[in-house]
Every structure is written in structure tokens, then in C-alpha cells.
Scaffold this active site. Sequence first.
Site, PDB file in Angstrom:
ATOM      1  N   SER A 149       0.958  -1.046  -0.449  1.00  0.00           N
ATOM      2  CA  SER A 149       0.260  -0.018   0.459  1.00  0.00           C
ATOM      3  C   SER A 149       1.044   1.345  -0.032  1.00  0.00           C
ATOM      4  CB  SER A 149      -0.976  -0.295   1.258  1.00  0.00           C
ATOM      5  OG  SER A 149      -1.294   1.340   1.308  1.00  0.00           O
ATOM      6  N   TYR A 162      -1.270  -0.640  10.675  1.00  0.00           N
ATOM      7  CA  TYR A 162      -1.178  -1.020   9.460  1.00  0.00           C
ATOM      8  C   TYR A 162       0.179  -1.163   8.257  1.00  0.00           C
ATOM      9  CZ  TYR A 162      -3.250  -1.666   4.435  1.00  0.00           C
ATOM     10  OH  TYR A 162      -3.720  -1.628   3.403  1.00  0.00           O
ATOM     11  N   LYS A 166       3.349  -2.686   6.063  1.00  0.00           N
ATOM     12  CA  LYS A 166       3.268  -2.882   5.028  1.00  0.00           C
ATOM     13  C   LYS A 166       3.993  -2.344   4.119  1.00  0.00           C
ATOM     14  CE  LYS A 166      -1.237  -4.058   3.301  1.00  0.00           C
ATOM     15  NZ  LYS A 166      -1.027  -5.331   2.754  1.00  0.00           N
TER      16      LYS A 166
END
Length: 258
Positions: A149, A162, A166
Amino acid sequence: MKPIPSTFDLSGKVAIVTGSSKGIGKAIARALAESGARVVVSSRNQEAVDAVAAEFADAGLEAIGIQCHVGDAAGRERLIAKAAETFGRIDILVNNAAINPYYGPLEGSDEGVFDKIMEINVKAPWLLSNLALPHMKQAGGGSVINISSVEGLRPGFGLGLYSATKAALIALTQNQAKEWGRHGVRANVVCPGLIQTKFSEGLWADEALVARFTKQLPLGRIAQPGEMAGLVLLLASDAGSYMTGGVYVADGGYMVTG
């Protein structure tokens, strides 16, 4: 259907796509199948993957559904073993399955959430890739494509854990490329921006937030899942035969905004 350019033709290849019963994963799986690959559709729900496989079959594409919770060791082993048993080889692995169970400041979470998100977003792609590697070696090469991402490159507020996973996935991919290139196995990572999927609904469903966000984007809109598929197809096929260790962004220009 128009003929597939030879360098993008995946005829005879076998691809596994995790988290592919919907969203980006489903779009990727369909694009690979449309280019000739025999595709393994995988997610946590057998009925869901069977439905997608049936949908693909109705369109004249070759696919099977194999249920797999990527956080479960037995499930991972079963996915790779059944794919190889069914199709006789594994050439492409797209690690797309991911979670984001927490939105908020780093200090507001706990160890349980950290362990869970790391297990699914980093540990599972590492172990699945390791399981697929011997089959790729046997096939004379292969392509691992990890879906990260832009959050792994430029963290936003509220997505700290998160973002950390990533970023770790990007580093994992680059190490895979370094270590596995001698086997003819390429590893690349795709970093999508904001995509209109169920996974990101908490963000794009906020009209005011989307309006502020898209106003800054050079392309002025959020993306649809299918807009990630072409880049994955490039990395999976001979068209990307000299591409490994790369970090490829598809974000509507987010990374070049101030």
C-alpha cells in the site's frame, strides 16, 4: 476476444491469488485468467471462492476455489499442496490477503491487535512464498507479487500499525528478489492508493473525506479494483521478465502531492 500479446500470455501458467473472492484480489485473479493462466481463487470462505470460480468458468476461464485462512499454517500448506496437485505446477503467487482491524493512534492499540495484523499482513506472505518457492524452482522460475500500500511508503494518520506491516512487506519483497533471483524467481510489490473496495469502505464512504482527498490527487478520483490488475499482469508475465525487487505505485498521483 482479441489475441493476447505474446509477452503477456500466461497460457500454461498457474497462479494463486489470496484474498480473491472480492475486491482487488478478484480483479487480479480475473485478469490473470483472461490472459490464459489457470487460477486458484482463495479466501477464508469456500462458498465465496467456489462462486468466483464458477463465475470465471461461465466466462470460459479456468479456475478453482480453495479455501484458506492465510493465518493458519495447515491452511497455507493445504492451499499450496492442492494447487500443485490439481494443476501440476505453481508459477505465480499474488499475496493479496490483508487485514486492518484497528484505526487510531499507535498508543491506543494493544499487543493482540499488533500480533494479528503482523501475522496476516507480513508473516503469511512470507510463509506462503516459502511454500511456493520449491514449485517455482521446479518450474524453472516464477513470480511473487506482494500487494502492499502507499501507506507503507507514506503513512497517514490512524493507520500506523497497518502502515508498519505494509512497509515490512516491501522490505520482505526486496529480500525475496535478492535471494531468489538466481532461481529465476522474481519478486515485486504493488502499492495501491485508495481503492473503492469493501476493505477500505470506512474511508471512501465518508464523502467529505473523499472530497478533500481527491481534490489533491492529480487524477482527481479514487480507483476501482480492476485498475490494479494491469500492473500485476505485467509483473506476472514475460512482459516484466527483467523486473524484480521493484516497488510499483498505482495511486492516482498521491505520492507526488504535497
